[in-house]
Design an enzyme around this catalytic site. Structure first.
Site, PDB file in Angstrom:
ATOM      1  N   GLU A  66       1.012  -0.789  -0.034  1.00 15.05           N
ATOM      2  CA  GLU A  66       0.088   0.069  -0.176  1.00 15.05           C
ATOM      3  C   GLU A  66       1.166   1.822   0.216  1.00 15.05           C
ATOM      4  O   GLU A  66       0.831   2.424  -0.820  1.00 15.05           O
ATOM      5  CB  GLU A  66      -0.562   0.468   1.019  1.00 15.05           C
ATOM      6  CG  GLU A  66      -1.494   1.006   1.234  1.00 15.05           C
ATOM      7  CD  GLU A  66      -3.350   1.358   0.140  1.00 15.05           C
ATOM      8  OE1 GLU A  66      -3.231   0.477  -0.428  1.00 15.05           O
ATOM      9  OE2 GLU A  66      -2.860   2.604  -0.341  1.00 15.05           O
ATOM     10  N   HIS A 125       0.672  -9.117  -2.575  1.00 13.27           N
ATOM     11  CA  HIS A 125      -1.111  -8.853  -3.075  1.00 13.27           C
ATOM     12  C   HIS A 125      -0.978  -8.926  -4.704  1.00 13.27           C
ATOM     13  O   HIS A 125      -0.363  -7.901  -4.703  1.00 13.27           O
ATOM     14  CB  HIS A 125      -1.010  -6.864  -2.362  1.00 13.27           C
ATOM     15  CG  HIS A 125      -2.293  -6.652  -2.190  1.00 13.27           C
ATOM     16  ND1 HIS A 125      -2.690  -5.484  -3.210  1.00 13.27           N
ATOM     17  CD2 HIS A 125      -3.361  -7.172  -1.316  1.00 13.27           C
ATOM     18  CE1 HIS A 125      -3.918  -5.837  -3.455  1.00 13.27           C
ATOM     19  NE2 HIS A 125      -4.148  -5.872  -2.336  1.00 13.27           N
ATOM     20  N   ARG A 185      -5.272 -15.266   1.493  1.00 14.04           N
ATOM     21  CA  ARG A 185      -6.471 -14.326   1.924  1.00 14.04           C
ATOM     22  C   ARG A 185      -7.235 -14.231   0.717  1.00 14.04           C
ATOM     23  O   ARG A 185      -5.993 -13.738  -0.020  1.00 14.04           O
ATOM     24  CB  ARG A 185      -5.740 -13.251   2.456  1.00 14.04           C
ATOM     25  CG  ARG A 185      -6.884 -12.597   2.764  1.00 14.04           C
ATOM     26  CD  ARG A 185      -6.071 -10.928   2.729  1.00 14.04           C
ATOM     27  NE  ARG A 185      -6.269 -10.471   1.300  1.00 14.04           N
ATOM     28  CZ  ARG A 185      -6.075  -8.875   1.246  1.00 14.04           C
ATOM     29  NH1 ARG A 185      -5.953  -8.373   1.713  1.00 14.04           N
ATOM     30  NH2 ARG A 185      -5.728  -8.402  -0.482  1.00 14.04           N
ATOM     31  N   THR A 219     -11.709   0.390   0.515  1.00 13.38           N
ATOM     32  CA  THR A 219     -10.970   1.046  -0.412  1.00 13.38           C
ATOM     33  C   THR A 219     -11.116   2.392  -0.514  1.00 13.38           C
ATOM     34  O   THR A 219      -9.053   3.476  -1.075  1.00 13.38           O
ATOM     35  CB  THR A 219     -11.389   0.718  -1.532  1.00 13.38           C
ATOM     36  OG1 THR A 219     -11.250  -1.414  -1.154  1.00 13.38           O
ATOM     37  CG2 THR A 219     -10.277   0.804  -2.652  1.00 13.38           C
ATOM     38  N   HIS A 246      -8.723  -3.806   6.216  1.00 17.37           N
ATOM     39  CA  HIS A 246      -8.326  -2.871   5.657  1.00 17.37           C
ATOM     40  C   HIS A 246      -8.702  -1.225   5.664  1.00 17.37           C
ATOM     41  O   HIS A 246      -9.981  -1.455   4.614  1.00 17.37           O
ATOM     42  CB  HIS A 246      -7.695  -3.535   4.316  1.00 17.37           C
ATOM     43  CG  HIS A 246      -6.861  -2.570   3.454  1.00 17.37           C
ATOM     44  ND1 HIS A 246      -5.138  -2.734   3.567  1.00 17.37           N
ATOM     45  CD2 HIS A 246      -7.153  -1.649   2.241  1.00 17.37           C
ATOM     46  CE1 HIS A 246      -4.805  -2.210   2.741  1.00 17.37           C
ATOM     47  NE2 HIS A 246      -5.720  -1.176   2.125  1.00 17.37           N
ATOM     48  N   HIS A 248      -8.595   2.378   4.540  1.00 14.26           N
ATOM     49  CA  HIS A 248      -8.689   3.615   3.921  1.00 14.26           C
ATOM     50  C   HIS A 248      -9.176   4.916   4.832  1.00 14.26           C
ATOM     51  O   HIS A 248      -9.648   4.750   5.243  1.00 14.26           O
ATOM     52  CB  HIS A 248      -8.682   3.868   2.689  1.00 14.26           C
ATOM     53  CG  HIS A 248      -7.932   3.262   1.460  1.00 14.26           C
ATOM     54  ND1 HIS A 248      -6.680   4.066   1.142  1.00 14.26           N
ATOM     55  CD2 HIS A 248      -8.031   1.990   1.083  1.00 14.26           C
ATOM     56  CE1 HIS A 248      -6.290   3.221   0.628  1.00 14.26           C
ATOM     57  NE2 HIS A 248      -6.264   1.455   0.501  1.00 14.26           N
ATOM     58  N   HIS A 343      -4.226  22.624  32.962  1.00 16.30           N
ATOM     59  CA  HIS A 343      -3.702  21.140  32.259  1.00 16.30           C
ATOM     60  C   HIS A 343      -2.295  20.946  33.636  1.00 16.30           C
ATOM     61  O   HIS A 343      -2.026  19.996  34.020  1.00 16.30           O
ATOM     62  CB  HIS A 343      -4.020  21.148  30.761  1.00 16.30           C
ATOM     63  CG  HIS A 343      -4.798  21.011  30.486  1.00 16.30           C
ATOM     64  ND1 HIS A 343      -4.421  19.737  29.182  1.00 16.30           N
ATOM     65  CD2 HIS A 343      -6.211  21.329  30.213  1.00 16.30           C
ATOM     66  CE1 HIS A 343      -6.075  19.761  28.580  1.00 16.30           C
ATOM     67  NE2 HIS A 343      -6.771  20.492  29.318  1.00 16.30           N
TER      68      HIS A 343
END
Lengths: 478, 478
Positions: A66, A125, A185, A219, A246, A248, A343
């Site tokens: 990727e 892949h 897979r 995707t 997976h 995006h 804080h």
């Protein structure tokens, strides 16, 4: 999901990761016997959710697949080997590589990485067809991630195949790859815009012929967390194999979706370093670590060598010529910087108050930013203490008011703040009126004088205090 | 959540936002009568979820409060006015400012911004005590966001108050602020580590005295999406007022959590430009837009002037001296860049195939990256077409193979790719063997020759083809 203090010692010493020599201290834990997630600290957490894999997930690291689709990425073999070795030292479970069918060099790189003898399993892949599968099997990889588009968009505008064709192609490829002794897979592409019945029917068929994992892929980056949970939970009831996901990040849910997928029974998460990939990328490795260490610190610390995160991110950022985002998870320059006065006070008392992740776990440092108008007197007291000045609470409050006045007029630095504290202390001890900050412009000085006058003669009060201090036992520099 | 093609015209012309003159074309829509979310395109979407406010949310923009707590932020009045005006043009519903009790200049800035006459309502964010509330009311703001820590961490390490004290303080402040004709929100801090019964009891009490909103804050960034959904849904059943939510991004869920909060019935989301705030910040305005335009494009396009997003982000990035992250939502340099061959082909056929957000909606452009080894012949054919070359499919495939060979050897640019296509076309038309890429080193040329030889004499084939082309009617430059 948010562990109590006892569960997250924020003192790095408690877990033996303090001297930076992480590689030697790192003790991987093997697959643990279904640990139950720690949901005790919050009363509205699901109790003992047996679907959830948040305490036994695996990472399929896809920077070399990727990530190679990222606009700026060009990895030659040397670069790929560096990345693969770094990821292996980090402890990712799988490393996924670009298809050997993409180009001749891609094929050669794939072969070379398989020969490195890494602990991580090597995947490639490929498209779901026999030609690509045969090329991939011959590279020596441990497994194949095959993919085909199942949404109406992809079936119409990409490959033009119908569901029967897809199913038959999938079964042929799966049976071939299994016959070659490789892991396989099968994933749909654009799963969240595919027809649910088609999807489940396809996954059920490939599960029956013994596929190792099925994959759900967002995707286009459209999925939302509860939608992911629902789909994965439904799928969990249909297949008995592992479930890889997976995501995006186009609409900002890539980390959250991965988390919800694990809650619903997914087993594997795809990541890339800094999230690099098509468009704005996928679930980032570092971001997933941030999420998961909050969910199950023991699992993350035991399995992954997270002190290497910064080094890996810097390696990849340099290769693809990007800056690490200012707000990057864990390693961004401000990830552990606290600024507001309220804080800062609490952080100084107990870091867990405003920190869910301990910077020391990742070899990073906390920074309390007190050089601003938002500062508070507890923060200034703590800083004065670090500098070795001991004053009364009234004096800390007054010097804090002075710092706020300065910070209203100009952007002040840490050095400026220290100088003000120092000059203020000097004036008290010596009963003098040295300016608190040197080198101010006449304009800035005028603004400061006006502000002081407005605040009810703070300046005069300082003088009186200084005079009083000259009589009283002086505050000492320790 | 993912609209079908019909719902998201990717051609900017379809929505009249093409000439960049967004300000004039922008037609705000007023509060719409409870639109039902568009969940039609996906079969496993909740159908008609009446709890959900994803189609009627409001934004409380906190760059001038939370954002001022960002490590690098120093906003003088001029900067604050610029930001406030830009946010107002964008169309945010509220602008939240730093407490006037923080410093004298903070108070003056607050007054000045209230006098600008913006469409957005002006809020300031103060501690839950009468002293701060009185100072805030006098600045002229439209409303106060009051906050107090309710987690055991904060009660122990920050303010040290018990729940009875907190409730009484809250009721006193709320009644005072309402008596002054101002809007009032009451929020807990660190809500996800607070005791649920304490929280609900407190919110129920403030709701009964007429608070306008209650706030849920994930102050430390530990909450997960389904946890958020559960808490907000529970709260929705307890109070009748609006529900505001505030999510830090330490563990990567700030956008997803905001989305799930809206699904569960929250009404208001806190954002800041680029997400700037304490540590790595909160839900970013741009990231929320990316998420919400996928959920309900009509609402987002009708209400917010989203073409101003890039300008606002650049303004704030410059002021706080950070680079816009490479992977920023919508405006990051690669947000709409497509690279893989299989992606590029489909994108060229129909952008919706791999794009859930239309870049044109935000005044941005799509970029199909075909200068890499991952390219495909459809992408190259499309580029040749743009350049005015007309060749056969076999020729496109061959020049694509040549480009992949080059890209295996060196990082090639768009110009390189164009040069290769041009030289290849020139060779065909003229029956010659001009090198496809000029200026290669001897080493690179040797690698290319070796690759070509390995690929079964592609080079020879090119020559034969070129000779054949010289006889056949030549491919023409149009």
């Amino acid at each position: 999901m948010c562990p109590s203090i006892e569960e997250t010692p924020t003192n790095g010493a408690a877990n033996g990761h303090t001297n930076g020599n992480a590689a030697e201290e790192f003790t991987p834990i093997e697959a643990r016997p279904n640990p139950v997630p720690h949901h005790k600290s919050s009363p509205y957490q699901p109790v003992g959710d047996f679907l959830s894999n948040i305490s036994r997930f695996k990472i399929i690291e896809s920077t070399l697949r990727e990530g190679e689709q990222f606009a700026n990425a060009y990895f030659d073999l040397e670069a790929k080997i560096k990345i693969a070795k770094a990821l292996d030292e980090f402890g990712v479970d799988y490393i996924e590589l670009t298809s050997p069918a993409a180009s001749e060099q891609s094929r050669l790189d794939c072969e070379a990485i398989c020969k490195l003898g890494l602990k991580a399993k090597i995947l490639t892949h490929v498209r779901c067809n026999m030609e690509d599968a045969k090329i991939a099997v011959q590279t020596g990889v441990d497994g194949l991630d095959v993919v085909i588009g199942t949404s109406s968009f992809l079936r119409e505008h990409s490959h033009g195949k119908d569901m029967t064709y897809i199913k038959n192609a999938a079964l042929e490829v799966i049976q071939y790859v299994k016959s070659q002794g490789k892991e396989i897979r099968f994933s749909s592409e654009d799963s969240f815009r595919s027809d649910l019945v088609d999807l489940l029917s396809l996954y059920s068929a490939v599960d029956k012929v013994g596929v190792n994992r099925v994959g759900i892929a967002d995707t286009v980056g459209c999925a939302s967390p509860r939608q992911v949970y629902d789909l994965v939970r439904t799928l969990r009831g249909v297949v008995s194999c592992d479930i890889e996901t997976h995501f995006h990040n186009d609409s900002g849910c890539a980390i959250a979706n991965a988390y919800c997928a694990l809650e619903a029974g997914a087993t594997h998460i795809d990541t890339s370093v800094l999230g690099i990939g098509e468009r704005n990328g996928i679930t980032p490795l570092g971001g997933l670590m941030a999420r998961m260490i909050v969910a199950d610190r023991d699992y993350v610390m035991g399995k992954y060598n997270i002190k290497k995160l910064k080094e890996i991110e810097e390696l990849v950022a340099e290769m693809v010529e990007v800056n690490i985002p200012f707000n990057n998870y864990i390693t961004g320059f401000c990830a552990f910087t606290h600024k507001a006065g309220i804080h800062a006070k609490a952080i100084l008392n107990n870091p867990s108050t405003y920190e869910i992740i301990s910077p020391a776990d990742f070899g990073m440092s906390r920074y309390v930013h007190f050089a601003s108008r938002l500062t508070g007197w507890n923060a200034i007291k703590s800083r004065a203490d670090q500098l070795g000045y001991n004053m009364t609470d009234a004096q800390y409050k007054e010097v804090t008011a002075q710092i706020k006045i300065m910070a209203d007029v100009k952007k002040i630095t840490l050095d400026d703040t220290d100088a003000i504290i120092s000059a203020y202390h000097h004036n008290i001890v010596n009963g003098v009126k040295k300016p608190l900050l040197e080198g101010l412009s006449a304009e800035d000085q005028a603004k400061i004088d006006a502000a002081e006058e407005k605040l009810g003669g703070v300046k005069e009060k300082r003088q009186l205090d200084a005079e009083a201090a000259a009589d009283a036992p002086p505050a000492k520099k320790r």
